[in-house]
Motif scaffolding. Sequence first.
Motif, PDB file in Angstrom:
ATOM      1  N   VAL A  31       0.844  -1.196   0.000  1.00 44.63           N
ATOM      2  CA  VAL A  31       0.000   0.000   0.000  1.00 44.63           C
ATOM      3  C   VAL A  31       0.876   1.241   0.000  1.00 44.63           C
ATOM      4  O   VAL A  31       2.058   1.198   0.355  1.00 44.63           O
ATOM      5  CB  VAL A  31      -0.953   0.039   1.223  1.00 44.63           C
ATOM      6  N   ASN A  32       0.271   2.344  -0.398  1.00 41.68           N
ATOM      7  CA  ASN A  32       0.887   3.664  -0.298  1.00 41.68           C
ATOM      8  C   ASN A  32       0.016   4.545   0.587  1.00 41.68           C
ATOM      9  O   ASN A  32      -1.189   4.316   0.737  1.00 41.68           O
ATOM     10  CB  ASN A  32       1.049   4.305  -1.681  1.00 41.68           C
ATOM     11  N   LEU A  33       0.612   5.540   1.178  1.00 44.85           N
ATOM     12  CA  LEU A  33      -0.109   6.475   2.041  1.00 44.85           C
ATOM     13  C   LEU A  33      -0.550   7.691   1.239  1.00 44.85           C
ATOM     14  O   LEU A  33       0.096   8.045   0.254  1.00 44.85           O
ATOM     15  CB  LEU A  33       0.791   6.916   3.198  1.00 44.85           C
ATOM     16  N   PRO A  34      -1.663   8.317   1.662  1.00 48.71           N
ATOM     17  CA  PRO A  34      -2.511   7.992   2.806  1.00 48.71           C
ATOM     18  C   PRO A  34      -3.333   6.725   2.572  1.00 48.71           C
ATOM     19  O   PRO A  34      -3.677   6.397   1.451  1.00 48.71           O
ATOM     20  CB  PRO A  34      -3.386   9.231   2.953  1.00 48.71           C
ATOM     21  N   HIS A  35      -3.655   6.044   3.691  1.00 51.42           N
ATOM     22  CA  HIS A  35      -4.342   4.760   3.576  1.00 51.42           C
ATOM     23  C   HIS A  35      -5.254   4.554   4.777  1.00 51.42           C
ATOM     24  O   HIS A  35      -4.889   4.858   5.915  1.00 51.42           O
ATOM     25  CB  HIS A  35      -3.323   3.617   3.516  1.00 51.42           C
ATOM     26  N   SER A  36      -6.456   4.054   4.523  1.00 50.37           N
ATOM     27  CA  SER A  36      -7.368   3.611   5.567  1.00 50.37           C
ATOM     28  C   SER A  36      -8.021   2.330   5.101  1.00 50.37           C
ATOM     29  O   SER A  36      -8.567   2.283   4.000  1.00 50.37           O
ATOM     30  CB  SER A  36      -8.449   4.669   5.865  1.00 50.37           C
ATOM     31  N   TRP A  37      -7.933   1.288   5.916  1.00 53.10           N
ATOM     32  CA  TRP A  37      -8.541   0.017   5.497  1.00 53.10           C
ATOM     33  C   TRP A  37     -10.058   0.046   5.578  1.00 53.10           C
ATOM     34  O   TRP A  37     -10.717  -0.840   5.074  1.00 53.10           O
ATOM     35  CB  TRP A  37      -7.999  -1.142   6.318  1.00 53.10           C
ATOM     36  N   ASN A  38     -10.615   1.081   6.189  1.00 56.06           N
ATOM     37  CA  ASN A  38     -12.069   1.213   6.251  1.00 56.06           C
ATOM     38  C   ASN A  38     -12.642   2.054   5.114  1.00 56.06           C
ATOM     39  O   ASN A  38     -13.836   2.332   5.097  1.00 56.06           O
ATOM     40  CB  ASN A  38     -12.493   1.841   7.581  1.00 56.06           C
ATOM     41  N   SER A  39     -11.811   2.477   4.184  1.00 51.61           N
ATOM     42  CA  SER A  39     -12.308   3.341   3.111  1.00 51.61           C
ATOM     43  C   SER A  39     -13.316   2.625   2.224  1.00 51.61           C
ATOM     44  O   SER A  39     -14.154   3.265   1.590  1.00 51.61           O
ATOM     45  CB  SER A  39     -11.135   3.834   2.257  1.00 51.61           C
ATOM     46  N   ILE A  40     -13.247   1.290   2.178  1.00 52.48           N
ATOM     47  CA  ILE A  40     -14.201   0.508   1.384  1.00 52.48           C
ATOM     48  C   ILE A  40     -15.195  -0.210   2.279  1.00 52.48           C
ATOM     49  O   ILE A  40     -16.418  -0.068   2.126  1.00 52.48           O
ATOM     50  CB  ILE A  40     -13.461  -0.519   0.491  1.00 52.48           C
ATOM     51  N   ASP A  41     -14.698  -0.983   3.259  1.00 51.93           N
ATOM     52  CA  ASP A  41     -15.626  -1.796   4.045  1.00 51.93           C
ATOM     53  C   ASP A  41     -16.512  -0.962   4.964  1.00 51.93           C
ATOM     54  O   ASP A  41     -17.513  -1.454   5.469  1.00 51.93           O
ATOM     55  CB  ASP A  41     -14.877  -2.876   4.837  1.00 51.93           C
TER      56      ASP A  41
END
Length: 256
Positions: A31-41
């Motif tokens: 992954v690259n930043l910025p990143h949030s794993w909740n952006s989809i789920d």
Amino acid sequence: MRNLTNFNQGWSFIKNSGQIPTKVEENYEAVNLPHSWNSIDGQDGGNDYFRGTCYYVKNFKLSDLPANAKHYLEINGAASSADVYVNGKLAASVDNMFMIHTVDISRLIAMGENEIFIHIKPVVVEAMKYEYPFMVSAGINAYEQLYVRKPAHMFGWDITPRYVSAGLYRPVSLVYTDGAEGIEEYYLCTASATREKAVFEFYYKTNCLPADNMTLKLEGDCGDSHFEEDILFNYPIGRRKIVFHNPKLWWPRNFG
């Protein structure tokens, strides 16, 4: 001298609710930043919103380590509770989504390969570790907000859903300073402003001891207005008010 290296590219990421992993495995996601794993789920309607522990790993190489140099890890946005490790040693624990966290890693890095490991902890679980007084008041289903430093709307308003997301949502950088004497930190804020003059407050912290007749010199421009200010340097930290005459105001005064 201050140099900044952007570390947004080339991270490894994994969701894991068990023990802290000791090395990067093949199942880590690039992954690259910025990143949030909740952006989809968090918005797909699949009832799969992940609330567990996650990990970010970044490897980097240093070819030179001058004796007096300082290295800092600058984390511009961690949401929200995280432990930061460098080469397997805890460098800092942070718990404020609003702050830029500057972590001194000078004693933890080495020549050659280095590893940054950021352990993001679920804030809802972390918030349960605090003691809540009986009958304390908070928003409906938002008692975490009393201790967790995140935007209020993330806990749900009448016009927004509850969405307590997590991740590294702003840039991360490696900051290098050569150890030369000078200003280490400073902050400038507006105390007041009119069409005739603006007053600023300047806070500073240096990395050296004062000497006879040592001064800090400030210069600035705003439109056609110019100021020069000499601050007598008699202590390593301090503040000073600065006056700007005839400033150009930077907001639509009286128009909203």
